[in-house]
Motif scaffolding. Structure first.
Motif, PDB file in Angstrom:
ATOM      1  N   TRP A 146       0.203   0.274  -9.876  1.00  0.00           N
ATOM      2  CA  TRP A 146      -0.586   0.627  -8.695  1.00  0.00           C
ATOM      3  C   TRP A 146      -2.040   0.894  -9.094  1.00  0.00           C
ATOM      4  N   GLN A 164      -3.457   3.650  -2.494  1.00  0.00           N
ATOM      5  CA  GLN A 164      -3.247   2.781  -3.644  1.00  0.00           C
ATOM      6  C   GLN A 164      -2.673   1.456  -3.173  1.00  0.00           C
ATOM      7  N   GLU A 204      -5.563   2.773  -7.541  1.00  0.00           N
ATOM      8  CA  GLU A 204      -6.176   3.588  -6.481  1.00  0.00           C
ATOM      9  C   GLU A 204      -7.454   2.904  -5.997  1.00  0.00           C
ATOM     10  N   GLY A 248       2.500  -5.547  -9.594  1.00  0.00           N
ATOM     11  CA  GLY A 248       3.238  -4.290  -9.537  1.00  0.00           C
ATOM     12  C   GLY A 248       4.188  -4.080 -10.693  1.00  0.00           C
ATOM     13  N   SER A 269      -0.630  -2.172  -4.657  1.00  0.00           N
ATOM     14  CA  SER A 269       0.097  -2.708  -5.802  1.00  0.00           C
ATOM     15  C   SER A 269      -0.842  -3.565  -6.632  1.00  0.00           C
ATOM     16  N   CYS A 270      -0.696  -3.494  -7.937  1.00  0.00           N
ATOM     17  CA  CYS A 270      -1.636  -4.138  -8.854  1.00  0.00           C
ATOM     18  C   CYS A 270      -1.731  -5.639  -8.571  1.00  0.00           C
ATOM     19  N   CYS A 315      -3.622  -1.661 -14.643  1.00  0.00           N
ATOM     20  CA  CYS A 315      -3.103  -0.571 -13.798  1.00  0.00           C
ATOM     21  C   CYS A 315      -2.493   0.552 -14.621  1.00  0.00           C
ATOM     22  N   THR A 348       0.842  -1.200   0.000  1.00  0.00           N
ATOM     23  CA  THR A 348       0.000   0.000   0.000  1.00  0.00           C
ATOM     24  C   THR A 348       0.876   1.249   0.000  1.00  0.00           C
ATOM     25  N   ARG A 349       0.337   2.308  -0.574  1.00  0.00           N
ATOM     26  CA  ARG A 349       0.994   3.610  -0.471  1.00  0.00           C
ATOM     27  C   ARG A 349      -0.066   4.696  -0.416  1.00  0.00           C
TER      28      ARG A 349
END
Length: 364
Positions: free
Chosen positions: A298, A279, A300, A287, A281-282, A293, A262-263
Motif C-alpha cells: 500500500w 492509501q 499513502e 499490492g 494498493s501499490c 511500498c 483504496t483504504r
C-alpha cells in the motif's frame, strides 16, 4: 567610367585648397552614384583607393609640392578626403544595406519548429483536475499571498494551535504592526480558496483547487519549500463519509487504473472531522509488496475528511447558507509532486525544478 583628370595645384592658400578638394570629392560622388552593384563598388574601390594606380595616390603626389608652412593643413584635408571616400568603396557595406530581393519559394517545405511539451508537474495536475471535472467539479483558483485569517484561522487553526507547527510558514516581511489575522504570508495549502469560494457562493458546491503552495521546509529528496497541491471540496445537503469514499475510490481508479484499491485510516486535520489518510494498493507490484511500498502493498497518497462545523461557521459570517445543521460536506487534498514522482518513476523532487532539458525532454 570616364577618365578623371586631377587638377593642378599651385596655390596652397585655404581658398585654393577648398576648391581643389571640393572638385575631387565631386568627381568621386559622380562615380559613386552609378556604383549600384557589388561588382561596380569593387571597381570604384580599385579606381579610387587602389594601392598603386588609385586616384587618391595621384592626389597625394600632387600635394607633395606643398610648402612647409602648408603641409599640416594639406595633410588634415587629405585625411578628411580619405575618410569620406574609403567607406563608400567597401562592397560589404553595400551588401549590408542592400534590400533583400531573393524571392521565397512557397512550394518548398517550411522549417518546422520543435513542439514543446507540458512539464510533468503541469501534466499531472491537469490529469488530476480532469478526473474531477468529469464528475462535475469546477476549478477554483486563489492568490498565493494570503492573510493569516484565511490560511489558518478560518480553517480552524486558531492562534497558538499546535497544528500550525505542521505548516511552518513563510511570512511576508514588515507585518509586525498589523493584527495577526491581517498579516500576509505565502499560503501553505490551497485550502484558503475553499473559504473564499464559500463566502462568495452558496451551496451546493463542488470545486477542485490546483495551485502552488509554500512552506519553510528544508529541500531533500522528497521535500521542497515550493510544491503543488490539488484540493477538493463538496458541500450539499446529506453529504456523508460514504460519498467521500466513493468519490475518491472512483478518482483513484480513473487516474491509476481500474485495478487500484483504496483504504482509509483515521487521521487528524484541524479543518475536517472525522479525518482520514487514504492509501492505494501499490501501482508497482499490484499490492504484493515491493521496495517502493516498503513490502506493505500500500502507498499513502492523500488526506481527506468531513468538513468541520467550525469551518462552516466561519463561512456563514459572509454566506448564512452554510449552516452546519442543514448542510454537510467533505474535503480532500493531495500533493502533485508525489503523484508525478510515482507515475514517472522520478527519484528526487529536485529534478522537477532543475530546468535540465535533458531530464524534461523525456516527457515529450
Amino acid at each position: 567610367m570616364p577618365p578623371i583628370e586631377i587638377p593642378a595645384l599651385k596655390d596652397y592658400s585655404p581658398g585654393a585648397l577648398d576648391g581643389f578638394f571640393t572638385e575631387i570629392l565631386a568627381q568621386f560622388d559622380q562615380d559613386a552614384a552609378t556604383a549600384s552593384t557589388v561588382e561596380a563598388v569593387e571597381q570604384l574601390r580599385i579606381r579610387w583607393i587602389g594601392r598603386k594606380q588609385g586616384l587618391l595616390t595621384r592626389v597625394s603626389e600632387v600635394l607633395k609640392g606643398a610648402p612647409p608652412e602648408a603641409r599640416r593643413e594639406v595633410g588634415m584635408r587629405f585625411n578628411a578626403l580619405k575618410s569620406a571616400i574609403e567607406p563608400r568603396c567597401d562592397p560589404e557595406q553595400l551588401k549590408a544595406t542592400a534590400p533583400v530581393t531573393d524571392a521565397i519559394d512557397i512550394t518548398l517545405p517550411g522549417t518546422r519548429r520543435a513542439l514543446g511539451a507540458e512539464h510533468p508537474l503541469v501534466r499531472t495536475m491537469h490529469e488530476i483536475v480532469s478526473v474531477f471535472a468529469a464528475m462535475g467539479y469546477s476549478v477554483g483558483l486563489g492568490p498565493e499571498v494570503e492573510t493569516d485569517y484565511y490560511n489558518f484561522e478560518s480553517l480552524n487553526f486558531p492562534p497558538g494551535h499546535p497544528a500550525r507547527d505542521t505548516q511552518d510558514t513563510l511570512a511576508v516581511a514588515n507585518q509586525e504592526r498589523k493584527p495577526l489575522r491581517d498579516r500576509l504570508l505565502m499560503r501553505t495549502h490551497t485550502s484558503p480558496v475553499q473559504i473564499h469560494t464559500m463566502e462568495q457562493q452558496p451551496p451546493p458546491l463542488r470545486i477542485v483547487i490546483p495551485g502552488k503552495v509554500h512552506r519553510n521546509d528544508a529541500a531533500d529528496a522528497t521535500h521542497s519549500p515550493i510544491f503543488h497541491q490539488v484540493e477538493g471540496l463538496c458541500v450539499d445537503t446529506n453529504i456523508t463519509f460514504s460519498d467521500l469514499k466513493g468519490t475518491l475510490d472512483h478518482a483513484m481508479k480513473a487516474f491509476f487504473g481500474s485495478n487500484v484499491k483504496t483504504r482509509f485510516f483515521p487521521s487528524f486535520f484541524p479543518f475536517t472531522e472525522p479525518s482520514a489518510d487514504v492509501q492505494i494498493s501499490c501501482i508497482f507490484c499490484g499490492g504484493r509488496g515491493c521496495r517502493k511500498c516498503k513490502q506493505s502493498g500500500w502507498i499513502e497518497l492523500l488526506g481527506c475528511g468531513m468538513v468541520d462545523p467550525a469551518v462552516f461557521a466561519f463561512a456563514a459570517r459572509e454566506q448564512p447558507a452554510y449552516d452546519s445543521k442543514k448542510i454537510s460536506g467533505f474535503a480532500f487534498g493531495m500533493g502533485v509532486e508525489r503523484i508525478a514522482m510515482m507515475k514517472y518513476g522520478i527519484g528526487e523532487i529536485g529534478q522537477l525544478y532543475s530546468g535540465d532539458m535533458r531530464f524534461l525532454e523525456q516527457f515529450k
